[in-house]
Design a protein around this motif. Structure first.
Motif, mmCIF file in Angstrom:
data_model
loop_
_atom_site.group_PDB
_atom_site.id
_atom_site.type_symbol
_atom_site.label_atom_id
_atom_site.label_comp_id
_atom_site.label_asym_id
_atom_site.label_seq_id
_atom_site.Cartn_x
_atom_site.Cartn_y
_atom_site.Cartn_z
ATOM 1 N N ALA A 6 0.855 -1.189 0.000
ATOM 2 C CA ALA A 6 0.000 0.000 0.000
ATOM 3 C C ALA A 6 0.887 1.233 0.000
ATOM 4 O O ALA A 6 1.889 1.282 0.723
ATOM 5 N N ILE A 7 0.528 2.203 -0.812
ATOM 6 C CA ILE A 7 1.244 3.477 -0.835
ATOM 7 C C ILE A 7 0.239 4.582 -0.541
ATOM 8 O O ILE A 7 -0.770 4.719 -1.241
ATOM 9 N N THR A 8 0.509 5.344 0.517
ATOM 10 C CA THR A 8 -0.337 6.478 0.881
ATOM 11 C C THR A 8 0.341 7.755 0.408
ATOM 12 O O THR A 8 1.496 8.016 0.756
ATOM 13 N N ASP A 44 5.980 1.640 7.147
ATOM 14 C CA ASP A 44 7.336 1.074 7.238
ATOM 15 C C ASP A 44 8.368 2.147 6.906
ATOM 16 O O ASP A 44 9.445 2.189 7.489
ATOM 17 N N ILE A 45 8.026 2.997 5.942
ATOM 18 C CA ILE A 45 8.915 4.085 5.522
ATOM 19 C C ILE A 45 8.058 5.312 5.247
ATOM 20 O O ILE A 45 6.960 5.198 4.691
ATOM 21 N N VAL A 46 8.566 6.489 5.628
ATOM 22 C CA VAL A 46 7.923 7.749 5.254
ATOM 23 C C VAL A 46 8.883 8.483 4.316
ATOM 24 O O VAL A 46 10.043 8.708 4.650
ATOM 25 N N VAL A 135 4.039 2.286 2.591
ATOM 26 C CA VAL A 135 4.907 3.459 2.487
ATOM 27 C C VAL A 135 4.017 4.693 2.427
ATOM 28 O O VAL A 135 2.992 4.695 1.738
ATOM 29 N N VAL A 136 4.400 5.738 3.169
ATOM 30 C CA VAL A 136 3.718 7.024 3.082
ATOM 31 C C VAL A 136 4.626 7.980 2.320
ATOM 32 O O VAL A 136 5.830 8.047 2.581
ATOM 33 N N VAL A 137 4.033 8.714 1.364
ATOM 34 C CA VAL A 137 4.764 9.710 0.587
ATOM 35 C C VAL A 137 4.071 11.054 0.757
ATOM 36 O O VAL A 137 2.891 11.198 0.425
ATOM 37 N N VAL A 138 4.799 12.039 1.293
ATOM 38 C CA VAL A 138 4.255 13.392 1.416
ATOM 39 C C VAL A 138 4.762 14.177 0.212
ATOM 40 O O VAL A 138 5.967 14.358 0.035
ATOM 41 N N THR A 170 -4.827 6.388 -0.071
ATOM 42 C CA THR A 170 -4.020 5.165 -0.025
ATOM 43 C C THR A 170 -4.424 4.263 -1.180
ATOM 44 O O THR A 170 -5.611 3.985 -1.383
ATOM 45 N N LEU A 171 -3.419 3.828 -1.936
ATOM 46 C CA LEU A 171 -3.635 2.896 -3.041
ATOM 47 C C LEU A 171 -3.161 1.509 -2.605
ATOM 48 O O LEU A 171 -1.997 1.344 -2.220
#
Length: 198
Positions: A6-8, A44-46, A135-138, A170-171
């Motif tokens: 999942a990628i947010t 897990d990672i930002v 993973v979260v991406v800002v 979130t995808l």
């Protein structure tokens, strides 16, 4: 066996230049205020765009986490249009060409949409190579629009997607499907609740 990933994608908090409706692709400006928000996101990672407004937003949302920053998550570079508004540009011929077909024309001294796409796809590749499940991406509005137009479960053009400042999406997909650049299995909106005390 499928490996879920999942990628947010979260759009940065608002800047005064956003409020003034200026183009600020690569212009490095701070957010207006630092909202005190709560959320339940665990990643897990930002990651974040290396521009200040995204780094500040990521640090506010994930206070005790090391943020990985990359220029690849930046907004489109608007070149000579940076810092200007529609009102200031509406009589400029190059601007009218670009507005008429932004996928074909680049802003003078700016970035083509093809280069922008390639950069974002490289950033996605970097995520997919990791041994992680969330993973979260800002990042920025244009990046999120592009990702949704390419990978959301329902097919809609670039301009029909919108995520407000300080919100996200979130995808949900598998690593295998991300690698093959297949559309995601599902999508969920992400909204943050502002804390009233402090």
């Amino acid at each position: 066996m499928a490996h879920h990933l999942a990628i947010t994608y979260i759009r940065h908090f608002v800047t005064k230049e956003n409020e003034a409706k200026q183009y600020i692709g690569w212009t490095n400006v701070p957010i207006v205020k630092q909202p005190n928000v709560s959320h339940q996101l665990e990643a897990d990672i930002v990651m974040a765009s290396d521009l200040l407004r995204c780094r500040q937003t990521a640090q506010l949302l994930f206070r005790d986490v090391v943020i990985e920053c990359s220029y690849r998550w930046r907004e489109l570079h608007f070149g000579d249009f940076e810092g200007k508004t529609y009102e200031q540009l509406q009589t400029v011929e190059a601007y009218r060409y670009w507005l008429g077909d932004p996928f074909r024309y680049a802003p003078p001294n700016g970035e083509t949409f093809t280069d922008f796409e390639a950069r974002v796809e490289q950033a996605i590749d970097d995520v997919v190579r990791r041994s992680v499940s969330h993973v979260v991406v800002v990042t920025h509005g244009g990046v999120i629009r592009y990702v949704l137009s390419q990978y959301a479960p329902d097919v809609r053009p670039f301009w029909e997607w919108h995520v407000s400042f300080g919100e996200g999406v979130t995808l949900y997909n598998t690593k295998e499907r991300w690698r093959e650049r297949k559309r995601c299995i599902s999508l969920a909106a992400v909204r943050f609740k502002e804390n009233e005390n402090g």
